[in-house]
Design a protein around this motif. Structure first.
Motif, PDB file in Angstrom:
ATOM      1  N   GLY A  57      76.955  -8.139  -2.307  1.00  0.00           N
ATOM      2  CA  GLY A  57      76.092  -9.118  -1.912  1.00  0.00           C
ATOM      3  C   GLY A  57      76.804 -10.384  -2.215  1.00  0.00           C
ATOM      4  N   HIS A  58      76.246 -11.706  -2.230  1.00  0.00           N
ATOM      5  CA  HIS A  58      76.757 -12.870  -2.455  1.00  0.00           C
ATOM      6  C   HIS A  58      76.324 -13.906  -3.404  1.00  0.00           C
ATOM      7  CE1 HIS A  58      73.294 -13.509   0.262  1.00  0.00           C
ATOM      8  NE2 HIS A  58      73.140 -14.872  -0.451  1.00  0.00           N
ATOM      9  N   ILE A  59      77.002 -14.730  -3.750  1.00  0.00           N
ATOM     10  CA  ILE A  59      76.789 -15.826  -4.914  1.00  0.00           C
ATOM     11  C   ILE A  59      76.491 -17.053  -4.117  1.00  0.00           C
ATOM     12  CG2 ILE A  59      77.491 -17.044  -6.731  1.00  0.00           C
ATOM     13  CD1 ILE A  59      77.520 -14.254  -7.261  1.00  0.00           C
ATOM     14  N   GLU A  60      75.134 -17.410  -4.572  1.00  0.00           N
ATOM     15  CA  GLU A  60      74.701 -18.721  -3.940  1.00  0.00           C
ATOM     16  C   GLU A  60      74.272 -19.932  -5.193  1.00  0.00           C
ATOM     17  OE1 GLU A  60      70.083 -18.258  -2.669  1.00  0.00           O
ATOM     18  OE2 GLU A  60      71.402 -17.199  -1.315  1.00  0.00           O
ATOM     19  N   ASP A  61      74.633 -21.094  -4.711  1.00  0.00           N
ATOM     20  CA  ASP A  61      74.145 -22.134  -5.889  1.00  0.00           C
ATOM     21  C   ASP A  61      72.573 -22.559  -5.832  1.00  0.00           C
ATOM     22  OD1 ASP A  61      73.939 -23.838  -3.630  1.00  0.00           O
ATOM     23  OD2 ASP A  61      75.663 -24.904  -3.953  1.00  0.00           O
ATOM     24  N   GLU A  62      72.261 -23.592  -6.306  1.00  0.00           N
ATOM     25  CA  GLU A  62      70.958 -24.020  -6.639  1.00  0.00           C
ATOM     26  C   GLU A  62      70.260 -24.572  -5.448  1.00  0.00           C
ATOM     27  OE1 GLU A  62      72.985 -25.040 -10.562  1.00  0.00           O
ATOM     28  OE2 GLU A  62      73.316 -25.246  -8.505  1.00  0.00           O
ATOM     29  N   THR A  63      71.116 -24.710  -4.154  1.00  0.00           N
ATOM     30  CA  THR A  63      70.798 -25.325  -2.882  1.00  0.00           C
ATOM     31  C   THR A  63      70.479 -24.378  -2.055  1.00  0.00           C
ATOM     32  OG1 THR A  63      72.898 -25.960  -2.281  1.00  0.00           O
ATOM     33  CG2 THR A  63      71.842 -27.552  -3.552  1.00  0.00           C
ATOM     34  N   GLY A  64      70.906 -23.031  -2.295  1.00  0.00           N
ATOM     35  CA  GLY A  64      71.058 -21.939  -1.318  1.00  0.00           C
ATOM     36  C   GLY A  64      72.272 -21.801  -0.785  1.00  0.00           C
ATOM     37  N   ARG A  65      73.331 -22.656  -1.005  1.00  0.00           N
ATOM     38  CA  ARG A  65      74.705 -22.598  -0.151  1.00  0.00           C
ATOM     39  C   ARG A  65      75.380 -21.296  -0.670  1.00  0.00           C
ATOM     40  NH1 ARG A  65      80.003 -24.559  -1.468  1.00  0.00           N
ATOM     41  NH2 ARG A  65      78.977 -25.191  -3.715  1.00  0.00           N
ATOM     42  N   ILE A  66      75.939 -20.517   0.061  1.00  0.00           N
ATOM     43  CA  ILE A  66      76.730 -19.336  -0.345  1.00  0.00           C
ATOM     44  C   ILE A  66      78.191 -19.735  -0.605  1.00  0.00           C
ATOM     45  CG2 ILE A  66      77.438 -17.276   0.750  1.00  0.00           C
ATOM     46  CD1 ILE A  66      75.255 -16.836   2.477  1.00  0.00           C
ATOM     47  N   ILE A  67      78.375 -19.372  -1.742  1.00  0.00           N
ATOM     48  CA  ILE A  67      79.797 -19.567  -2.072  1.00  0.00           C
ATOM     49  C   ILE A  67      81.074 -18.647  -1.959  1.00  0.00           C
ATOM     50  CG2 ILE A  67      81.217 -19.878  -4.414  1.00  0.00           C
ATOM     51  CD1 ILE A  67      78.799 -21.155  -5.684  1.00  0.00           C
ATOM     52  N   ASP A  68      80.400 -17.209  -1.957  1.00  0.00           N
ATOM     53  CA  ASP A  68      81.328 -16.232  -1.450  1.00  0.00           C
ATOM     54  C   ASP A  68      80.687 -14.844  -1.326  1.00  0.00           C
ATOM     55  OD1 ASP A  68      83.748 -15.045  -0.882  1.00  0.00           O
ATOM     56  OD2 ASP A  68      84.431 -14.903  -2.917  1.00  0.00           O
ATOM     57  N   ASP A  69      81.003 -13.795  -0.780  1.00  0.00           N
ATOM     58  CA  ASP A  69      80.728 -12.567  -0.686  1.00  0.00           C
ATOM     59  C   ASP A  69      81.491 -11.792  -1.883  1.00  0.00           C
ATOM     60  OD1 ASP A  69      79.127 -13.036   1.696  1.00  0.00           O
ATOM     61  OD2 ASP A  69      80.505 -12.229   3.166  1.00  0.00           O
ATOM     62  N   VAL A  70      80.655 -11.071  -2.669  1.00  0.00           N
ATOM     63  CA  VAL A  70      81.416 -10.408  -3.865  1.00  0.00           C
ATOM     64  C   VAL A  70      80.708  -9.045  -3.967  1.00  0.00           C
ATOM     65  CG1 VAL A  70      81.171 -12.802  -5.023  1.00  0.00           C
ATOM     66  CG2 VAL A  70      79.205 -11.213  -5.316  1.00  0.00           C
ATOM     67  N   VAL A  71      81.337  -8.301  -4.855  1.00  0.00           N
ATOM     68  CA  VAL A  71      80.887  -6.954  -5.401  1.00  0.00           C
ATOM     69  C   VAL A  71      80.815  -7.152  -6.963  1.00  0.00           C
ATOM     70  CG1 VAL A  71      81.757  -4.697  -5.826  1.00  0.00           C
ATOM     71  CG2 VAL A  71      82.433  -5.856  -3.619  1.00  0.00           C
ATOM     72  N   VAL A  72      79.740  -6.657  -7.266  1.00  0.00           N
ATOM     73  CA  VAL A  72      79.350  -6.855  -8.722  1.00  0.00           C
ATOM     74  C   VAL A  72      79.132  -5.340  -9.167  1.00  0.00           C
ATOM     75  CG1 VAL A  72      77.322  -7.526 -10.286  1.00  0.00           C
ATOM     76  CG2 VAL A  72      77.996  -8.900  -8.448  1.00  0.00           C
ATOM     77  N   ALA A  73      79.814  -5.227 -10.585  1.00  0.00           N
ATOM     78  CA  ALA A  73      79.702  -4.066 -11.502  1.00  0.00           C
ATOM     79  C   ALA A  73      78.771  -4.229 -12.666  1.00  0.00           C
ATOM     80  CB  ALA A  73      81.211  -3.752 -11.990  1.00  0.00           C
ATOM     81  N   LEU A  74      77.991  -3.495 -13.014  1.00  0.00           N
ATOM     82  CA  LEU A  74      77.073  -3.509 -14.206  1.00  0.00           C
ATOM     83  C   LEU A  74      77.451  -2.515 -15.422  1.00  0.00           C
ATOM     84  CD1 LEU A  74      74.515  -4.692 -15.629  1.00  0.00           C
ATOM     85  CD2 LEU A  74      73.236  -2.929 -14.074  1.00  0.00           C
ATOM     86  N   PHE A  75      77.399  -2.897 -16.467  1.00  0.00           N
ATOM     87  CA  PHE A  75      77.659  -2.306 -17.545  1.00  0.00           C
ATOM     88  C   PHE A  75      76.521  -2.519 -18.752  1.00  0.00           C
ATOM     89  CE2 PHE A  75      81.609  -3.403 -15.379  1.00  0.00           C
ATOM     90  CZ  PHE A  75      82.501  -1.790 -15.274  1.00  0.00           C
ATOM     91  N   ARG A  76      75.969  -1.436 -19.000  1.00  0.00           N
ATOM     92  CA  ARG A  76      74.667  -1.447 -20.000  1.00  0.00           C
ATOM     93  C   ARG A  76      75.235  -1.430 -21.270  1.00  0.00           C
ATOM     94  NH1 ARG A  76      69.644  -4.209 -18.681  1.00  0.00           N
ATOM     95  NH2 ARG A  76      69.255  -3.394 -16.701  1.00  0.00           N
ATOM     96  N   ALA A  77      74.913  -2.379 -22.376  1.00  0.00           N
ATOM     97  CA  ALA A  77      74.996  -2.100 -23.782  1.00  0.00           C
ATOM     98  C   ALA A  77      74.472  -0.784 -24.347  1.00  0.00           C
ATOM     99  CB  ALA A  77      74.494  -3.108 -24.676  1.00  0.00           C
ATOM    100  N   PRO A  78      74.966   0.078 -25.033  1.00  0.00           N
ATOM    101  CA  PRO A  78      76.552  -0.299 -25.726  1.00  0.00           C
ATOM    102  C   PRO A  78      77.537   0.297 -25.067  1.00  0.00           C
ATOM    103  CG  PRO A  78      75.398   1.543 -26.765  1.00  0.00           C
ATOM    104  CD  PRO A  78      74.480   1.119 -25.706  1.00  0.00           C
ATOM    105  N   ARG A  79      77.524   0.610 -23.717  1.00  0.00           N
ATOM    106  CA  ARG A  79      78.484   1.533 -23.284  1.00  0.00           C
ATOM    107  C   ARG A  79      79.382   0.492 -22.219  1.00  0.00           C
ATOM    108  NH1 ARG A  79      76.328   6.532 -20.372  1.00  0.00           N
ATOM    109  NH2 ARG A  79      78.490   6.770 -19.765  1.00  0.00           N
ATOM    110  N   SER A  80      79.674  -0.442 -23.031  1.00  0.00           N
ATOM    111  CA  SER A  80      80.543  -1.523 -22.265  1.00  0.00           C
ATOM    112  C   SER A  80      81.800  -1.733 -23.205  1.00  0.00           C
ATOM    113  CB  SER A  80      79.718  -2.758 -21.774  1.00  0.00           C
ATOM    114  OG  SER A  80      79.734  -3.478 -23.030  1.00  0.00           O
TER     115      SER A  80
END
Length: 466
Positions: A57-80
């Motif tokens: 997806g992408h990261i955007e600031d409060e104004t909706g400006r796109i900062i960068d396209d990114v890949v995000v990984a999720l690790f749930r507690a306690p397995r992180s």
């Protein structure tokens, strides 16, 4: 610093690169990320993402400006890694992009992580013990196959398991002794003194072996110290530059160019050496140069191997005069006499130098030309042979941490008192006290017994983001 804070930091090396990884950890890691991340999926939320998967997806600031396209990984507690909810954002490696995302996360409620804070949380949440946490820093700093193998074994719990076995045996030991104390009036003996002594001897041997392994572990981790000494203008700095394969030291025909100690490490055939170029030894009225020569002799005391460099074109008499100052300080060290400038030497002079070198007891010698790079590979082979570092296997437990060594030394002193007490028939309460003291020092290594000051000292040495 509070454990309830959600922290963030760049976990990859500082500077510009292909990608950078920003790590977020804490109870609000997922909800904070959801305020800045937009996924290509319909729901577009991290909170609905399957744990241990990636999303684009992408990261955007409060104004909706796109900062960068990114890949995000999720690790749930306690397995992180930290034992908490963790999100890792992989963005492009621009310093500007990294700074923008970190600033955005802080505005949304994160706090910038302190050095080593992610690993400290992993320790505090029971994901690893203290010795394993310290191994994380050693793994990052490893510069050779041996140091890497040492760190990975410790991080995966090899050392911890050895200590756990020791503590369990000590616990059995002290339980038997203290059980007798509870029934002292009935004069019941639960612990056979011969068997207790055998157990104590075995424990002492293991602790001593671990403590003695530090001499090898310290060399593997920090490099074997090699002092390059000799008179002025014999080619010490040229030799250092050749060994390091870079112009690390200033080279000049002027006497006394090197006035301070120059140190650098280099890996030869899997062995890390810490080369120390020193000020040339000579009589001088120069105050600064005299201080440098004094440091030469200080470094000579610390070295395990000494390369005594001499100008092969100079008379034997001059070399012999200097030997009276150097040889007494190298009795417990590996000394290699390096005749430099062989390119300027005639055959008769070489024979004279060889005859002189053969009269020096237990000293190896070699002829080289540092300037012309002649016989340098032979000298490197001599250094590797002189190191005599045993090959450590993947599962070998070798101590490389000074804090661990100090704790083991104190634990060894305590178990020796236990053995002495068993020999002299000391009362059970004193015997129990010494056993518990031994357990205390072993517990300091793994963090079962620790203090905030110790934790701060350890984790403050980590890089930010780890």
């Amino acid at each position: 610093m509070t454990a309830n804070d959600t922290i963030c930091a760049v976990s990859t090396a500082p500077g510009t690169g292909g990608i950078a990884v920003i790590r977020i950890s804490g109870k609000d890691a997922i909800s904070i990320t959801d305020t800045i991340y937009r996924s290509g999926k319909k729901e577009g939320k991290i909170c609905t993402q399957t744990p241990y998967t990636l999303s684009y997806g992408h990261i955007e600031d409060e104004t909706g400006r796109i900062i960068d396209d990114v890949v995000v990984a999720l690790f749930r507690a306690p397995r992180s890694f930290t034992g908490e909810d963790v999100v890792e954002i992989s963005c492009h490696g621009s310093i500007y992009i990294q700074q923008q995302i970190i600033a955005l996360l802080i505005r949304k409620g994160c706090r910038a992580a302190l050095p080593g804070e992610f690993t400290q949380r992993a320790f505090e949440n029971g994901k690893m013990d203290l010795s394993q946490a310290e191994a994380v820093a050693d793994l990052i700093a490893s510069s050779s196959e041996a140091s890497h193998r040492l760190a990975i074994n410790q991080m995966r719990g090899g050392f911890s398991r050895e200590l756990a076995r020791l503590r369990n045996r000590l616990l059995d030991f002290v339980s038997l002794v203290e059980l007798e104390l509870d029934f002292s009036e009935e004069e019941v003996e639960f612990a056979n003194r011969v068997q207790l002594k055998e157990m104590a001897v075995q424990i002492e041997q293991v602790i001593r072996r671990l403590a003695e392994s530090f001499s090898v572990g310290n060399v593997i981790k920090n490099g074997l110290p090699v002092a390059i000494i000799g008179e002025t203008n014999v080619g010490k700095s040229t030799l250092l530059n050749r060994l390091l394969h870079e112009d690390r030291a200033l080279v000049s025909d002027i006497h006394g160019t090197t006035r301070d100690v120059i140190e650098d490490t280099f890996n030869l055939q899997g062995v890390t050496f810490r080369f120390i170029d020193t000020a040339g030894i000579r009589e001088t009225q120069d105050t600064i140069e005299s201080m440098g020569i004094e440091r030469t002799f200080q470094k000579l005391k610390q070295a395990a191997i000494v390369l005594w460099v001499v100008d092969a074109t100079r008379p034997v008499r001059e070399i012999e005069e200097l030997s009276h100052r150097i040889l007494p300080m190298c009795e417990d060290k590996k000394l290699i006499l390096v005749f430099n400038k062989i390119d300027c030497l005639i055959k008769a002079e070489k024979e004279e130098k060889e005859k002189f070198a053969s009269t020096l007891p237990g000293i190896e010698y070699i002829f080289i030309s540092a300037k012309e790079n002649e016989y340098l590979s032979a000298l490197e082979n001599r250094l590797v042979q002189a190191a005599q570092i045993p090959q450590n296997q993947e599962n070998d437990v070798i101590v490389s941490n000074v804090r661990h060594y100090e704790a083991l030394t104190r634990a060894h002193t305590a178990i020796l008192r236990v053995l002495q007490g068993l020999e002299t028939g000391i009362s059970g309460d004193f015997l129990s006290q010494d056993i518990r003291e031994c357990m205390h020092y072993l517990g300091e290594i793994t963090g079962q017994i620790t203090s905030d000051d110790i934790l701060h000292t350890i984790f403050s040495r980590f890089c930010v983001g780890k």
